[in-house]
Scaffold this active site. Structure first.
Site, mmCIF file in Angstrom:
data_model
loop_
_atom_site.group_PDB
_atom_site.id
_atom_site.type_symbol
_atom_site.label_atom_id
_atom_site.label_comp_id
_atom_site.label_asym_id
_atom_site.label_seq_id
_atom_site.Cartn_x
_atom_site.Cartn_y
_atom_site.Cartn_z
ATOM 1 N N LYS A 104 0.864 -1.185 0.000
ATOM 2 C CA LYS A 104 0.000 0.000 0.000
ATOM 3 C C LYS A 104 0.901 1.236 0.000
ATOM 4 C CE LYS A 104 -1.806 3.065 2.698
ATOM 5 N NZ LYS A 104 -1.981 4.207 1.807
ATOM 6 N N GLU A 114 9.657 2.038 10.650
ATOM 7 C CA GLU A 114 10.621 3.117 10.346
ATOM 8 C C GLU A 114 9.849 4.418 10.512
ATOM 9 O OE1 GLU A 114 13.712 2.550 9.747
ATOM 10 O OE2 GLU A 114 13.669 0.424 9.250
ATOM 11 N N CYS A 151 12.970 11.931 6.860
ATOM 12 C CA CYS A 151 12.889 11.482 8.256
ATOM 13 C C CYS A 151 14.213 11.684 8.977
ATOM 14 C CB CYS A 151 12.457 10.026 8.312
ATOM 15 S SG CYS A 151 13.472 8.967 7.277
ATOM 16 N N GLU A 191 8.811 16.452 15.493
ATOM 17 C CA GLU A 191 9.158 16.419 14.079
ATOM 18 C C GLU A 191 8.275 17.422 13.334
ATOM 19 O OE1 GLU A 191 8.081 12.918 11.664
ATOM 20 O OE2 GLU A 191 10.187 12.938 11.080
HETATM 21 P P1 NDP Z 1 1.843 8.621 7.784
HETATM 22 O O1 NDP Z 1 2.186 7.928 9.048
HETATM 23 O O2 NDP Z 1 0.742 9.573 7.772
HETATM 24 O O3 NDP Z 1 1.489 7.555 6.642
HETATM 25 C C1 NDP Z 1 2.381 6.554 6.234
HETATM 26 C C2 NDP Z 1 1.598 5.493 5.494
HETATM 27 O O4 NDP Z 1 0.722 4.840 6.408
HETATM 28 C C3 NDP Z 1 0.708 6.022 4.384
HETATM 29 O O5 NDP Z 1 0.674 5.075 3.334
HETATM 30 C C4 NDP Z 1 -0.637 6.121 5.073
HETATM 31 O O6 NDP Z 1 -1.740 6.095 4.226
HETATM 32 C C5 NDP Z 1 -0.613 4.891 5.928
HETATM 33 N N1 NDP Z 1 -1.520 4.922 7.071
HETATM 34 C C6 NDP Z 1 -2.122 5.993 7.642
HETATM 35 N N2 NDP Z 1 -2.862 5.596 8.704
HETATM 36 C C7 NDP Z 1 -2.712 4.255 8.791
HETATM 37 C C8 NDP Z 1 -3.203 3.269 9.690
HETATM 38 N N3 NDP Z 1 -3.982 3.579 10.728
HETATM 39 N N4 NDP Z 1 -2.842 1.989 9.492
HETATM 40 C C9 NDP Z 1 -2.033 1.644 8.472
HETATM 41 N N5 NDP Z 1 -1.532 2.528 7.593
HETATM 42 C C10 NDP Z 1 -1.868 3.820 7.757
HETATM 43 O O7 NDP Z 1 3.206 9.270 7.295
HETATM 44 P P2 NDP Z 1 3.422 10.230 6.047
HETATM 45 O O8 NDP Z 1 2.980 9.552 4.799
HETATM 46 O O9 NDP Z 1 2.882 11.557 6.396
HETATM 47 O O10 NDP Z 1 5.027 10.282 5.991
HETATM 48 C C11 NDP Z 1 5.776 11.142 6.757
HETATM 49 C C12 NDP Z 1 6.323 10.438 7.995
HETATM 50 O O11 NDP Z 1 7.107 9.310 7.621
HETATM 51 C C13 NDP Z 1 7.240 11.314 8.792
HETATM 52 O O12 NDP Z 1 6.929 11.247 10.154
HETATM 53 C C14 NDP Z 1 8.627 10.701 8.572
HETATM 54 O O13 NDP Z 1 9.530 10.938 9.579
HETATM 55 C C15 NDP Z 1 8.303 9.273 8.387
HETATM 56 N N6 NDP Z 1 9.359 8.617 7.634
HETATM 57 C C16 NDP Z 1 10.205 7.733 8.270
HETATM 58 C C17 NDP Z 1 11.263 7.169 7.612
HETATM 59 C C18 NDP Z 1 12.183 6.206 8.284
HETATM 60 O O14 NDP Z 1 12.799 5.414 7.595
HETATM 61 N N7 NDP Z 1 12.319 6.225 9.594
HETATM 62 C C19 NDP Z 1 11.517 7.472 6.215
HETATM 63 C C20 NDP Z 1 10.596 8.406 5.643
HETATM 64 C C21 NDP Z 1 9.536 8.934 6.345
HETATM 65 P P3 NDP Z 1 -2.267 7.416 3.464
HETATM 66 O O15 NDP Z 1 -1.898 7.126 2.070
HETATM 67 O O16 NDP Z 1 -3.730 7.477 3.683
HETATM 68 O O17 NDP Z 1 -1.541 8.586 4.036
#
Ligand code: NDP
Length: 471
Positions: free
Chosen positions: A170, A244, A278, A378
């Site tokens: 997804k 992550e 991130c 963040e």
């Molecule tokens: P989100 O946590 O909002 O979303 C991440 C993914 O999870 C999206 O595909 C999202 O769907 C999905 N999602 C949302 N809610 C749920 C749920 N309840 N259950 C399962 N999946 C769900 O993050 P962002 O997309 O806003 O990304 C930014 C974040 O990612 C930042 O906090 C960043 O630090 C972190 N990040 C971490 C990295 C690492 O390696 N540590 C690398 C890159 C980013 P939808 O498409 O609807 O949003």
């Protein structure tokens, strides 16, 4: 305009069980640039069933067969690098001059490095009278964010396929278009059901995937609050969960560092992808006696990142991904000001020369203290916090005073001193004197930045079970 009306399930492009669509909006123009299906939980059921059915045969394929597939995927990405770079720059807003290398080549390398790591990986060891074998964990639910949309997908799909797992992916609803190109590449390379694509909203499709009893492992990259929800939703089925998550990483500039170089490089690291990374080094810890000097350098360096059209060749910083993201970042800037942080440059006003697009000006705060939200939370935007320290011990204490532990930086003219400070940081990766990212090294976080590691050999281990056979 990219119109996708089908999901990729069981080796074919098929309609969703639902009827909704998700619009993908271009970050710089605010115009709709694509549509993808708004998948529903019934699509997840079909995808998981296909992945489960494909698992016995795929898990028994040889390392040579799987290495070959990974190499072909890498070649397929390379062949479409311009198209993929255009998509990421439009969806996410990263300058087009940077996306081929930083976004697309990285994803390609995820596949080729995994192929190389797999060829060297030993699946069996002997411990006394036991044969210890490593086996694929099973069906993997992979959930990715939007900021490095192809790389973060590749960092999950490559090791999962390499180890013999099957996958339901997804991608983020905000940047899903490169995943369709990837599945176009995978189509024909893999048997039906081995890799499946379900687009849709996190609370619908993501949650259904996480909770699904036939999913053996979830690999999630995203924010820490969502990561907590994922861990809770996965708990009733006791599946493996790799997370992550976010960060608030510190860049420690020690008193013997080349200040000009360290601050200039640190500003760039903070503003990469308009701060939507991130591992961004968003807290810059500077010797207190040199704070004024560091402020001057930081303001001059920030001016270079004047936001602009991501498709203009000289742009170093584009817009944020969405209106919602821009609002969150603006709120965080207002909060920092109200908490007493001193705004040196930037702020909440839109850049004057840009009348559309989700732009935020490169922003630097000074006199930030560890109790302020700007030092603790963040932001995921181009906002740098300068903090004063009184020596190495104080700098380490400030750096480690965080719920996060993703990344860090250390600057010193003495390499031994830099290394010894790096050893004291509670985080998953540290760069010394601006050293570049290594896509073969383990990537992941301590504390609430997550658990597990991606990339290279460490990435393969995440997707393996261990069995001891006593003889
Ligand atoms: P989100 O946590 O909002 O979303 C991440 C993914 O999870 C999206 O595909 C999202 O769907 C999905 N999602 C949302 N809610 C749920 C749920 N309840 N259950 C399962 N999946 C769900 O993050 P962002 O997309 O806003 O990304 C930014 C974040 O990612 C930042 O906090 C960043 O630090 C972190 N990040 C971490 C990295 C690492 O390696 N540590 C690398 C890159 C980013 P939808 O498409 O609807 O949003």
């Amino acid at each position: 305009m990219r119109e996708h009306e089908r999901l990729y399930l069981d080796g074919a492009w098929v309609p969703s069980e639902g009827s909704g669509a998700i619009e993908v909006v271009e970050a710089a123009t605010e115009e709709v640039m694509g549509r993808v299906p708004a998948g529903v939980p019934a699509d997840v059921d079909r995808a998981v069933a296909a992945a489960r059915a494909a698992f016995p045969a795929w898990s028994q394929t040889s390392v040579a067969e799987r290495t070959e597939v990974l190499s072909e995927v890498a070649a397929g990405i390379n062949a479409r690098i311009d198209e993929l770079a255009d998509l990421v720059s439009a969806e996410v807003g990263m300058p087009r001059a940077q996306t081929p290398l930083i976004q697309v080549a990285l994803a390609m390398v995820d596949f080729s490095n995994t192929a190389a790591a797999l060829a060297e990986h030993s699946a069996e060891t002997v411990v006394g009278h036991s044969l210890v074998v490593r086996e694929p964990v099973g069906v993997v639910g992979a959930i990715a964010p939007w900021n490095f949309p192809l790389h973060q997908v590749a960092a999950k799909v490559a090791p999962a396929l390499a180890t013999g797992c099957t996958v339901v992916l997804k991608p983020s609803e905000q940047a899903p278009l490169t995943a369709f190109v990837l599945f176009d590449i995978l189509d024909g390379l893999l048997p039906p059901g081995v890799c499946n694509l379900v687009t849709g909203a996190g609370p619908a499709v993501g949650r259904a995937l996480v909770a699904h009893p036939d999913v053996d492992m979830v690999s999630f990259t995203g924010s820490t609050p969502t990561g907590r929800q994922v861990a809770a939703d996965a708990a009733p089925t006791v599946k493996r969960v790799a997370l992550e998550l976010g960060g608030k990483s510190a860049n420690l500039i020690l008193d013997d560092a080349d200040l000009e170089r360290a601050v200039t490089d640190g500003v760039g690291k903070c503003y990469l992808n308009a701060g939507q990374a991130c591992q961004a080094l968003t807290r810059m810890l500077v010797p207190s006696e040199r704070l004024a000097e560091a402020e001057e350098i930081a303001v001059a360096a920030a001016a270079i990142y004047e936001p602009g059209d991501p498709f203009a060749p000289d742009t170093l910083m584009g817009p944020l991904v969405s209106s919602a993201q821009r609002s969150r970042v603006r709120d965080d800037i207002l909060r920092a000001t109200s908490e007493g942080a001193r705004l040196l440059t930037g702020g909440v006003e839109a850049p004057e020369h840009l009348d559309r697009g989700y732009y935020v000006r490169p922003t630097v705060f000074s006199e930030v203290t560890s109790g302020m939200a700007v030092a603790r939370e963040e932001i995921f935007g181009p906002v740098l916090a300068l903090m004063a320290h009184d020596g190495d011990d104080h700098a380490v204490a400030l750096a480690n005073d965080s719920i996060y532990g993703l990344a860090g930086g250390v600057w010193s003219s003495d390499p031994d001193r830099a290394l010894s400070v790096a050893r004291r940081l509670r985080c998953g990766q540290v760069e010394l004197n601006g050293a570049i990212f290594n896509p073969e090294a383990p990537f992941g976080g301590y504390r609430q930045s997550g658990n597990g590691r991606e990339l290279g050999r460490a990435g393969l281990d995440e997707y393996l079970e261990t069995k001891a056979i006593q003889r």
